[in-house]
Design an enzyme around this catalytic site. Structure first.
Site, PDB file in Angstrom:
ATOM      1  N   LYS A  42       0.815  -1.199   0.000  1.00  0.00           N
ATOM      2  CA  LYS A  42       0.000   0.000   0.000  1.00  0.00           C
ATOM      3  C   LYS A  42       0.857   1.262   0.000  1.00  0.00           C
ATOM      4  CE  LYS A  42      -3.389  -2.323   2.962  1.00  0.00           C
ATOM      5  NZ  LYS A  42      -3.914  -2.360   4.350  1.00  0.00           N
ATOM      6  N   GLY A  43       2.153   1.091   0.212  1.00  0.00           N
ATOM      7  CA  GLY A  43       3.041   2.249   0.421  1.00  0.00           C
ATOM      8  C   GLY A  43       3.095   3.234  -0.728  1.00  0.00           C
ATOM      9  N   ASP A 101      15.071  -0.432   0.517  1.00  0.00           N
ATOM     10  CA  ASP A 101      15.893  -0.555   1.720  1.00  0.00           C
ATOM     11  C   ASP A 101      17.017  -1.563   1.407  1.00  0.00           C
ATOM     12  OD1 ASP A 101      16.730  -0.556   4.350  1.00  0.00           O
ATOM     13  OD2 ASP A 101      15.004  -1.606   5.144  1.00  0.00           O
ATOM     14  N   VAL A 151      11.257   5.457   8.909  1.00  0.00           N
ATOM     15  CA  VAL A 151      10.431   6.620   8.602  1.00  0.00           C
ATOM     16  C   VAL A 151       8.989   6.211   8.304  1.00  0.00           C
ATOM     17  CG1 VAL A 151      12.334   8.054   7.771  1.00  0.00           C
ATOM     18  CG2 VAL A 151      11.141   6.553   6.164  1.00  0.00           C
TER      19      VAL A 151
HETATM   20  P1  5GP Z   1      13.548  -4.053   1.066  1.00  0.00           P
HETATM   21  O1  5GP Z   1      13.161  -5.355   0.445  1.00  0.00           O
HETATM   22  O2  5GP Z   1      14.094  -3.051   0.082  1.00  0.00           O
HETATM   23  O3  5GP Z   1      14.469  -4.248   2.235  1.00  0.00           O
HETATM   24  O4  5GP Z   1      12.242  -3.508   1.761  1.00  0.00           O
HETATM   25  C1  5GP Z   1      11.391  -2.614   1.233  1.00  0.00           C
HETATM   26  C2  5GP Z   1      10.141  -2.531   2.099  1.00  0.00           C
HETATM   27  O5  5GP Z   1      10.473  -2.481   3.503  1.00  0.00           O
HETATM   28  C3  5GP Z   1       9.392  -1.263   1.818  1.00  0.00           C
HETATM   29  O6  5GP Z   1       8.480  -1.428   0.768  1.00  0.00           O
HETATM   30  C4  5GP Z   1       8.730  -0.970   3.141  1.00  0.00           C
HETATM   31  O7  5GP Z   1       7.507  -1.661   3.222  1.00  0.00           O
HETATM   32  C5  5GP Z   1       9.663  -1.553   4.179  1.00  0.00           C
HETATM   33  N1  5GP Z   1      10.530  -0.509   4.795  1.00  0.00           N
HETATM   34  C6  5GP Z   1      11.858  -0.405   4.689  1.00  0.00           C
HETATM   35  N2  5GP Z   1      12.319   0.667   5.380  1.00  0.00           N
HETATM   36  C7  5GP Z   1      11.231   1.272   5.913  1.00  0.00           C
HETATM   37  C8  5GP Z   1      11.052   2.451   6.719  1.00  0.00           C
HETATM   38  O8  5GP Z   1      11.974   3.196   7.097  1.00  0.00           O
HETATM   39  N3  5GP Z   1       9.776   2.748   7.077  1.00  0.00           N
HETATM   40  C9  5GP Z   1       8.712   1.991   6.695  1.00  0.00           C
HETATM   41  N4  5GP Z   1       7.508   2.393   7.092  1.00  0.00           N
HETATM   42  N5  5GP Z   1       8.836   0.876   5.934  1.00  0.00           N
HETATM   43  C10 5GP Z   1      10.089   0.525   5.545  1.00  0.00           C
END
Ligand code: 5GP
Length: 179
Positions: A42-43, A101, A151
């Site tokens: 949903k982000g 991330d 965040v």
């Molecule tokens: P990745 O697979 O790149 O590690 O993770 C991406 C997902 O992790 C994002 O779509 C999000 O849902 C979650 N995420 C990563 N960092 C943050 C953050 O600082 N805040 C929030 N609310 N979600 C995060």
């Protein structure tokens, strides 16, 4: 400012200006073509709706919802909870994500979408946390690079809350414990 927010990292006006610039860049790059925005729910919701309004080429919108298999941190093992409604074969696909991330989620998305034979696939992410990157996924359109802080706001949640905040903020430690 919301009582659970410690610091506003990116205020509303900065978000608006950067999203407008991204929209202009995308419009120039996709001139004469139709871009298919694939939002990751949903982000993506607040970001994608503002971005789409700043894109001047023909635009389709579709959505996916993904869920990580385990724990608080992304493992890269992803389950598709909601898939695209339309075929993307021969389409110019632009994935719209809130934050990259570790990059594991985007790596999975890229691999998955590429098997559907689009003409092109690129990534547009509002935020990037380079310090935690575990993959080399190319984020062609990146809004802001942020430090390794958790965040919320402008689509990003904590336990389902705070998505509607019109800025990107860092949560208070005390609020993280309570929620
Ligand atoms: P990745 O697979 O790149 O590690 O993770 C991406 C997902 O992790 C994002 O779509 C999000 O849902 C979650 N995420 C990563 N960092 C943050 C953050 O600082 N805040 C929030 N609310 N979600 C995060």
């Amino acid at each position: 400012m919301h009582k659970d927010i410690d610091e506003i990292l990116i205020p509303r006006a900065e978000l608006e200006a950067r999203v407008k610039a991204l929209g202009e860049q995308i419009s120039a790059d996709y001139a004469g073509r139709t871009v298919t925005l694939v939002g990751v729910l949903k982000g993506c919701v607040l970001f994608m709706s503002d971005l789409a309004k700043c894109i001047t080429v023909d635009t389709r919108m579709d959505f996916m919802m993904l869920s990580s298999y385990s724990g608080a941190h992304s493992t890269g093992v992803v389950r598709i909870l909601l898939d695209l409604k339309e075929s993307i074969e021969d389409c110019d696909v632009l994935i719209v994500e809130d934050i990259v991330d570790s990059g594991l989620t985007m790596e999975y998305m890229l691999q998955n979408l590429k098997t559907r034979r689009p003409r092109s696939v690129e990534i547009c992410s509002l935020l990037e946390k380079p310090s935690r990157r575990k993959t080399t996924v190319p984020v062609k359109y990146s809004g802001f690079t942020i430090p390794d802080k958790f965040v919320v706001g402008y689509g990003l949640d904590y336990n389902g809350i705070y998505r509607n905040l019109p800025y990107i903020g860092v949560m208070k430690e005390s609020a993280i414990e309570r929620k």
